[in-house]
Design an enzyme around this catalytic site. Structure first.
Site, mmCIF file in Angstrom:
data_model
loop_
_atom_site.group_PDB
_atom_site.id
_atom_site.type_symbol
_atom_site.label_atom_id
_atom_site.label_comp_id
_atom_site.label_asym_id
_atom_site.label_seq_id
_atom_site.Cartn_x
_atom_site.Cartn_y
_atom_site.Cartn_z
ATOM 1 N N ASP A 170 12.622 -1.291 -33.988
ATOM 2 C CA ASP A 170 13.889 -1.338 -33.742
ATOM 3 C C ASP A 170 14.250 -0.400 -32.770
ATOM 4 O OD1 ASP A 170 14.162 -3.549 -35.450
ATOM 5 O OD2 ASP A 170 14.945 -2.294 -36.945
ATOM 6 N N ASP B 218 12.911 3.297 -38.068
ATOM 7 C CA ASP B 218 12.019 2.141 -37.667
ATOM 8 C C ASP B 218 11.883 2.050 -36.244
ATOM 9 O OD1 ASP B 218 11.458 -0.811 -36.683
ATOM 10 O OD2 ASP B 218 12.072 -1.344 -38.849
ATOM 11 N N ARG C 171 5.752 -7.087 -43.188
ATOM 12 C CA ARG C 171 5.659 -6.647 -44.777
ATOM 13 C C ARG C 171 7.081 -6.920 -45.461
ATOM 14 N NH1 ARG C 171 5.491 0.044 -45.816
ATOM 15 N NH2 ARG C 171 7.675 -0.045 -45.185
ATOM 16 N N THR D 44 8.772 -5.988 -51.799
ATOM 17 C CA THR D 44 7.325 -5.599 -52.499
ATOM 18 C C THR D 44 6.450 -4.594 -51.664
ATOM 19 O OG1 THR D 44 6.146 -7.362 -51.427
ATOM 20 C CG2 THR D 44 7.495 -7.966 -53.434
#
Length: 234
Positions: A225, A222, A124, A128
């Site tokens: 992560d 995340d 992703r 945007t």
């Protein structure tokens, strides 16, 4: 390509989906405690992996129960018959969306070591928020089976929809896809299910909303992560 913005219309009410398409784990104290540990910014990788792994185990067992089963009678050690069930399909297929989706693979291999795995790599764009498909490798025969689609976090729904489209293009029936998800939000569910109304989604928690930056609120950070220890100190 334009930057992602939050929808200006109200999300579709979730009442029509809950218990039909969306199955949220019961908010028992033990599950809430695991979410508390996983969500805390003070939780390091080792503790995060431990808490997330226990949530994932609960999710996987629940997701497996949503697959098709058939009757099976067995004789107990006391000599009586137990009228039970067994999985109807001879093979189980699962597809993960790396990297975060890989976190669910280990738990599924422990429960069902016969699972046939595929991968759909989607990235992703950080600005945007639009997903791009980079790679897809699916096992033979997947079009004839039920598929667990492993995606721990669903924020905007774009990545999940891209993966679902890839499975459907490969011949998998929409109603035979069960999404296994740790965390999502109303906006994502509305986006996904208005486009793919026959999907089933098993999740451990539906967060309050989505922020203007496309983060879930209160969120978990995340997931990839934190699970893989990519960022030092996380």
């Amino acid at each position: 390509m334009t930057a992602w913005t939050r929808p200006t219309t109200e999300p579709v009410p979730l009442d029509r989906y809950l218990g039909v398409n969306v199955f949220e784990l019961p908010k028992q104290p033990g599950l809430i405690a695991l979410h508390t540990e996983a969500r805390s910014a003070d939780t390091g990788q080792e503790r995060f992996v431990r808490a997330a792994g226990r949530i994932i185990r609960l999710l996987l067992e629940t997701a497996l129960s949503h697959l098709e089963h058939r009757p099976r009678a067995v004789t107990t050690p006391t000599g009586y018959t137990y009228e039970g069930l067994e999985p109807a399909a001879p093979a189980l297929y699962a597809v993960s969306i790396p990297r975060a989706g890989d976190a669910l693979e280990g738990g599924l291999r422990e429960i069902r070591p016969d699972t046939r795995f595929g991968k759909i790599l989607i990235q992703r764009d950080p600005t945007t928020k639009q997903p791009t498909l980079f790679y897809s490798k699916l096992p033979s025969g997947i079009a004839d089976g039920e598929v667990l689609l492993l995606d721990p976090t669903i924020a905007t729904g774009g990545t999940l929809l891209t993966a679902v489209n890839e499975l459907i293009a490969a011949g998998v029936a929409e109603h035979r896809i069960v999404v296994v998800n740790v965390l999502t939000c109303p906006e994502a569910l509305a986006t996904v299910l208005t486009r793919r109304p026959d999907l089933r989604i098993v999740t451990s928690h539906i967060d309050e909303s989505l922020t203007d930056q496309a983060f879930m609120l209160p969120g978990i950070g995340d997931f990839g992560d934190r699970f893989h220890g990519t960022v030092a100190g996380v």
